[in-house]
Scaffold this motif. Structure first.
Motif, PDB file in Angstrom:
ATOM      1  N   ASP A 100      60.575 -68.226 -26.401  1.00 17.18           N
ATOM      2  CA  ASP A 100      60.629 -69.177 -25.289  1.00 17.18           C
ATOM      3  C   ASP A 100      60.396 -68.471 -23.964  1.00 17.18           C
ATOM      4  O   ASP A 100      60.601 -67.264 -23.834  1.00 17.18           O
TER       5      ASP A 100
ATOM      6  N   ILE B  21      61.752 -69.307 -20.173  1.00 22.23           N
ATOM      7  CA  ILE B  21      62.680 -70.155 -19.425  1.00 22.23           C
ATOM      8  C   ILE B  21      62.502 -69.873 -17.935  1.00 22.23           C
ATOM      9  O   ILE B  21      62.575 -68.728 -17.503  1.00 22.23           O
TER      10      ILE B  21
ATOM     11  N   GLU C 197      68.613 -74.428 -22.022  1.00 17.17           N
ATOM     12  CA  GLU C 197      67.452 -73.878 -22.722  1.00 17.17           C
ATOM     13  C   GLU C 197      67.855 -72.757 -23.687  1.00 17.17           C
ATOM     14  O   GLU C 197      67.368 -72.684 -24.818  1.00 17.17           O
TER      15      GLU C 197
END
Length: 214
Positions: A108, A110, A120
């Protein structure tokens, strides 16, 4: 047990990230996990643990005004720890495409600009723990199951039940299971294991006469 390594050169943000991570660990009942913090890429590079899927790296993308320092560190980590999880925290969303060129394979990106880092990261940790739980149904440690004929050693750390395999991805050297999860496969084992899976799926192919070359 998860081992979480946080890299952030801003001391205040580093403290906040550690606090958020510890809150998530408590919420998900991962109390046996370890959280370590670093404000220097050199210190983290020297502290890299034994490779394994339990390792999680949360990295700032920009370090000491170098917008690619986090990517370079992620590349180093990926080379030595291919099964680890990497998550970037950044204000530079424009570098998302660049990350693919570094072959970091991050879980991911963020954004620091949004007030949702906790949510998140919580989502990422839930996904990570779910993957690990599901993977245990298909993948087993070599030491525990090395005498079981149902399983095939695909990696120095893993045995796999070939009947649960959907495909073998040679580019990423990953085994893809029917439930969507993946497992690493060594370069040396990939082709033989693919042939085994193919024979299990299409046993009739072995009885077909080979075509003559024209």
């Amino acid at each position: 047990m998860l081992k979480v390594f946080i890299m952030e050169d801003d001391v205040q943000q580093l403290t906040e990230l550690k606090s958020i991570t510890e809150q998530i660990i408590t919420k998900l009942d991962l109390s046996d996990s370890l959280v370590l913090t670093f404000d220097s890429t050199t210190d983290l590079a020297h502290a890299l643990p034994k490779p394994g899927p339990e390792n999680v790296y949360i990295l700032d993308l920009q370090i000491n005004y170098n917008k690619r320092a986090g990517l370079q560190l992620g590349q180093l980590i990926r080379q030595s720890d291919p099964d680890a999880t990497i998550i970037f925290i950044t204000v530079h969303d424009e570098l998302l495409y660049t990350a693919y060129k570094y072959r970091v394979q991050a879980l991911d990106f963020i954004s620091k600009d949004q007030d949702n880092i906790y949510q998140e990261l919580l989502k990422d940790f839930r996904l990570l723990t779910h993957r690990q739980q599901q993977q245990q149904a298909n993948v087993f440690t070599y030491k525990s199951y090395k005498k079981d004929p149902r399983f095939y050693r695909v990696h120095r750390s893993y045995l796999v039940n070939p009947h649960t395999v959907k495909n073998v991805d040679f580019y990423s050297r990953q085994i893809v299971f029917y439930n969507g999860l993946t497992c690493p496969v060594s370069r040396r084992k990939a082709r033989d294991f693919f042939e085994l899976v193919r024979q299990l799926k299409h046993p009739q192919d072995e009885n077909l006469p080979k075509q003559k070359r024209k």
